[in-house]
Design a protein around this motif. Structure first.
Motif, PDB file in Angstrom:
ATOM      1  N   PHE A  43      65.870  20.701  24.462  1.00 16.90           N
ATOM      2  CA  PHE A  43      64.865  21.731  24.702  1.00 16.90           C
ATOM      3  C   PHE A  43      65.364  22.444  25.951  1.00 16.90           C
ATOM      4  N   TYR A  44      65.336  23.768  25.940  1.00 19.82           N
ATOM      5  CA  TYR A  44      65.870  24.506  27.084  1.00 19.82           C
ATOM      6  C   TYR A  44      65.036  25.742  27.379  1.00 19.82           C
ATOM      7  N   ILE A  45      65.163  26.186  28.620  1.00 19.39           N
ATOM      8  CA  ILE A  45      64.532  27.422  29.057  1.00 19.39           C
ATOM      9  C   ILE A  45      65.614  28.311  29.641  1.00 19.39           C
ATOM     10  N   LEU A  46      65.676  29.534  29.138  1.00 19.84           N
ATOM     11  CA  LEU A  46      66.602  30.535  29.664  1.00 19.84           C
ATOM     12  C   LEU A  46      65.806  31.574  30.442  1.00 19.84           C
ATOM     13  N   PHE A  47      66.480  32.226  31.392  1.00 20.76           N
ATOM     14  CA  PHE A  47      65.860  33.308  32.153  1.00 20.76           C
ATOM     15  C   PHE A  47      66.785  34.508  32.147  1.00 20.76           C
ATOM     16  N   SER A  48      66.202  35.689  31.962  1.00 18.75           N
ATOM     17  CA  SER A  48      66.939  36.944  32.032  1.00 18.75           C
ATOM     18  C   SER A  48      66.504  37.689  33.290  1.00 18.75           C
ATOM     19  N   LEU A  69      70.769  29.548  31.893  1.00 16.02           N
ATOM     20  CA  LEU A  69      70.051  28.293  31.720  1.00 16.02           C
ATOM     21  C   LEU A  69      69.248  27.984  32.981  1.00 16.02           C
ATOM     22  N   SER A  70      67.933  27.804  32.824  1.00 17.78           N
ATOM     23  CA  SER A  70      67.058  27.471  33.948  1.00 17.78           C
ATOM     24  C   SER A  70      66.572  26.037  33.881  1.00 17.78           C
ATOM     25  N   TYR A  71      66.521  25.483  32.651  1.00 21.02           N
ATOM     26  CA  TYR A  71      65.964  24.149  32.483  1.00 21.02           C
ATOM     27  C   TYR A  71      66.476  23.547  31.191  1.00 21.02           C
ATOM     28  N   ASN A  72      66.617  22.215  31.179  1.00 22.57           N
ATOM     29  CA  ASN A  72      67.115  21.535  29.995  1.00 22.57           C
ATOM     30  C   ASN A  72      66.591  20.103  29.960  1.00 22.57           C
ATOM     31  N   GLU A 117      57.428  27.664  35.471  1.00 23.32           N
ATOM     32  CA  GLU A 117      58.244  27.803  36.682  1.00 23.32           C
ATOM     33  C   GLU A 117      58.176  26.557  37.554  1.00 23.32           C
ATOM     34  N   ALA A 118      57.029  25.900  37.588  1.00 26.16           N
ATOM     35  CA  ALA A 118      56.906  24.647  38.327  1.00 26.16           C
ATOM     36  C   ALA A 118      57.774  23.562  37.690  1.00 26.16           C
ATOM     37  N   LEU A 119      57.825  23.524  36.378  1.00 20.48           N
ATOM     38  CA  LEU A 119      58.686  22.583  35.658  1.00 20.48           C
ATOM     39  C   LEU A 119      60.143  22.821  36.036  1.00 20.48           C
TER      40      LEU A 119
END
Length: 84
Positions: free
Chosen positions: A4-9, A47-50, A76-78
């Motif tokens: 599971f991942y979070i990307l940021f642009s 990649l911001s989170y994984n 964002e806290a995560l």
């Protein structure tokens, strides 16, 4: 392993939540390629989170859980707590 991942642009100032069982670097490369769809609007996704999971179902369930928060500050806290 699946992720599971979070990307940021930075250019869009938006997050993208996803999951994959492919190699994560390859999946990010695909997001940054010229294609139709949400992430095709720009090529600066980072990649911001994984999180790693043993199955696709678990990674997908985590993605849905975070999406259902519908709260950017909570996501964002995560990210901040992860130290990535």
């Amino acid at each position: 392993m699946c992720n599971f991942y979070i990307l940021f642009s930075p250019s869009l100032e938006k997050y993208y939540y996803g999951h994959t069982c492919d190699q994560l670097s390859e999946r990010i490369r695909k997001h940054n390629s010229n294609h139709k769809g949400y992430t095709g609007k720009t090529d600066d996704w980072e990649l911001s989170y994984n999180e790693e999971y043993p199955t696709k179902t678990k990674a997908q369930n985590r993605e849905l859980q975070v999406k259902n928060w519908k709260n950017r500050k909570r996501a964002e806290a995560l990210i901040k707590d992860s130290g990535i």
